[in-house]
Enzyme design. Structure first.
Site, PDB file in Angstrom:
ATOM      1  N   SER A 265       0.817  -1.212   0.000  1.00 11.95           N
ATOM      2  CA  SER A 265       0.000   0.000   0.000  1.00 11.95           C
ATOM      3  C   SER A 265       0.851   1.263   0.000  1.00 11.95           C
ATOM      4  CB  SER A 265      -0.898  -0.001   1.228  1.00 11.95           C
ATOM      5  OG  SER A 265      -0.085   0.132   2.384  1.00 11.95           O
ATOM      6  N   CYS A 266       2.189   1.114   0.035  1.00 13.47           N
ATOM      7  CA  CYS A 266       3.023   2.323   0.167  1.00 13.47           C
ATOM      8  C   CYS A 266       3.914   2.627  -1.037  1.00 13.47           C
ATOM      9  CB  CYS A 266       3.873   2.222   1.418  1.00 13.47           C
ATOM     10  SG  CYS A 266       2.884   2.238   2.913  1.00 13.47           S
ATOM     11  N   PHE A 267       4.879   1.742  -1.338  1.00 14.88           N
ATOM     12  CA  PHE A 267       5.869   2.100  -2.362  1.00 14.88           C
ATOM     13  C   PHE A 267       5.228   2.539  -3.685  1.00 14.88           C
ATOM     14  CE2 PHE A 267       9.647  -0.603  -0.588  1.00 14.88           C
ATOM     15  CZ  PHE A 267       9.617   0.155   0.567  1.00 14.88           C
ATOM     16  N   ASP A 270       3.230   5.857  -3.175  1.00 13.99           N
ATOM     17  CA  ASP A 270       4.013   7.004  -2.715  1.00 13.99           C
ATOM     18  C   ASP A 270       4.969   7.493  -3.808  1.00 13.99           C
ATOM     19  OD1 ASP A 270       2.627   6.790  -0.377  1.00 13.99           O
ATOM     20  OD2 ASP A 270       4.250   5.901   0.791  1.00 13.99           O
TER      21      ASP A 270
END
Ligand SMILES: NC(=O)c1ccc[n+]([C@@H]2O[C@H](COP(=O)([O-])OP(=O)(O)OC[C@H]3O[C@@H](n4cnc5c(N)ncnc54)[C@H](O)[C@@H]3O)[C@@H](O)[C@H]2O)c1
Length: 450
Positions: A265-267, A270
């Site tokens: 859910s991040c890299f 983002d």
């Protein structure tokens, strides 16, 4: 201290439980009634090692409770953390609707609250957001002034799913970006009993530290994958190469594992949000664009390599081992398995998948593929196998498990299979078949131990 966590997902729950374990009184707020009920009954809505044990402990000691009563929670606490989701929009930009709505709701409570209150943004937000969106929304809804009537900080979270509690309790660093000294000091006090370096910054710097960290880690992975793809063509084992590279203290051995690409859910979101923001302000972020492109390509390369080995995939049954974006998590957001399964289906393959924890989430996305109850079950009768997530249990698979396949074609995307237990499989970015370097590996291991 009395804390309200606004948004009780992966970050909000792990952080809330962590602060409770550290002796604070935590109220977890969520709009999802079911999640709130689960938390209050000691059941973690997500799979995360240690989380449920610590949650039960915090509930028993009456240090934590969950609620949907937003106003009540903000009213009776001194600090509110905003830890709601910040997903990507279709164009890659950050969607701030949850952050905006939480900020407005906090502002409405602050309008009638007399005591000083500090709002801390824990969600990952692009530099400038805390001041342009959170501060403005709270000031507008409360009629009060930031830095005078209420405090404002940005405290990015660096925990890793699968190790969330450990990371929260023993982080590498704590970053606190503050609008003013009073609010910064109060948040610093919250972390007083952590044995960790604390970096005090302004708000925009704290926001950027989070993006720069994730972008750098994503870059390291895409770099390892690029070198791995070259190594594969040259018959070199990229894991041996990266062991040599990572021994350089300037580089470090972490995040150099070549494989089937990063997800989560991040890299992806983002890096995408940073690219989008950079372009908005007139900068072409070429390196970051390439990092994302390489990552997308890596998830197709694994299917292309499989087709080279197994022949046309049309009508063939491909066993996919691992669906979660990483082991010890049930999170499938942006998981490599999603792109890989889509590509397999596009080429006409039948997919038989297995994951220890993420099957139910994946079923919602791909209701028509077959889901097995065990790795052995998934392998049985399959024409080929892709290893996509490095779950520990795959390390224990042996030749006898793979012998149930129709044809033993195995392509490893994560370097988890044990070469002493499984013979004749191939790696995505490394050579595994009777490789010379594995002889050296054994010798090096002995030398490094000595
Ligand atoms: N997941 C990670 O590993 C991780 C690590 C570091 C940072 N982050 C960042 O932390 C933030 C949260 O991520 P997550 O993975 O925990 O998200 P998530 O989607 O798992 O959880 C968000 C929660 O917020 C709730 N919510 C939404 N609006 C709300 C409102 N107005 N009031 C109360 N609750 C509300 C949702 O119901 C949901 O339960 C994101 O910005 C993410 O980028 C995530």
């Amino acid at each position: 201290m009395k804390i309200s966590m606004i948004g009780t997902g992966y970050v909000g729950l792990a952080t809330g439980v962590g602060f409770a374990v550290k002796g604070n009184d935590v109220t977890c707020v969520d709009i999802d009634q079911r999640k709130v009920e689960q938390i209050n009954s000691g059941v973690s809505p997500i799979y995360e090692p240690l989380l449920e044990d610590y949650l039960k402990k915090a509930l028993k000691e009456k240090k934590l409770a969950a609620t949907t009563d937003f106003s009540g929670a903000v009213e009776k606490t001194e600090v509110s953390f905003i830890s709601v989701g910040t997903p990507s929009r279709e164009d890659g930009s950050i969607d701030l609707k949850y952050v905006e709505s939480a900020s407005r709701q906090i502002g409405e409570v602050l309008r009638r609250k007399r005591e000083y209150h500090v709002v801390v943004v824990k969600s990952t937000v692009v530099p400038g957001t805390t001041e342009s969106v959170v501060l403005k929304s709270i000031e507008k809804a409360s009629g009060k002034k930031a830095g005078k009537d209420f405090g404002l900080c940005m405290n990015p979270e660096f925990l890793k799913e699968g190790k969330a509690i450990e990371d929260f309790l023993s982080p590498d660093r704590i970053v606190i970006g503050s609008l003013d000294k009073r609010s910064g000091d109060l948040v610093e006090k919250l972390y007083a009993n952590f044995k960790t370096p604390v970096l005090m910054t302004d708000i925009r710097t704290a926001e950027m530290i989070k993006y720069a960290s994730n972008a750098f880690l994503a870059t390291k992975i895409s770099f390892a994958n690029e070198v791995g793809n070259i190594c594969k063509k040259m018959g070199i084992d990229v894991y041996e190469v990266m062991k040599g590279v990572g021994l350089d203290k300037r580089i470090s051995p972490h995040f150099l594992n070549a494989g089937a690409g990063y997800g989560g859910s991040c890299f992806p979101k983002d890096v995408e949000a940073l690219i989008h923001r950079a372009k908005e302000i007139g900068y072409e972020p070429k390196l970051l664009e390439e990092v994302q492109d390489l990552n997308r390509r890596q998830k197709i390369i694994i299917v292309e390599q499989l087709e080279k080995k197994a022949g046309n995939l049309k009508g063939k049954t491909v066993c996919v081992l691992g669906l979660a974006f990483k082991p010890d998590s049930d999170d499938i957001r942006e998981a490599s398995s999603i792109s890989i399964i889509s590509e397999l289906l596009r080429r006409g393959a039948k997919v038989k998948a297995y994951d220890p924890k993420a099957t139910e989430s994946m079923r919602k996305l791909f209701p028509d593929i077959e889901y097995a109850k065990s790795a052995q079950d998934a392998l049985s009768g399959s024409d080929a196998c892709l290893v996509v997530t490095e779950w520990g249990e795959f390390k224990r698979l042996t030749d006898s498990d793979f012998s149930k396949m129709k044809r033993k074609i195995i392509l490893e995307g994560r370097r988890i299979l044990d070469r002493s237990r499984v013979k004749n499989f191939d790696g995505l970015c490394w050579r595994t078949l009777n490789s010379i370097s594995s002889v050296f590996t054994k010798r090096n291991k002995r030398k490094m131990k000595a």
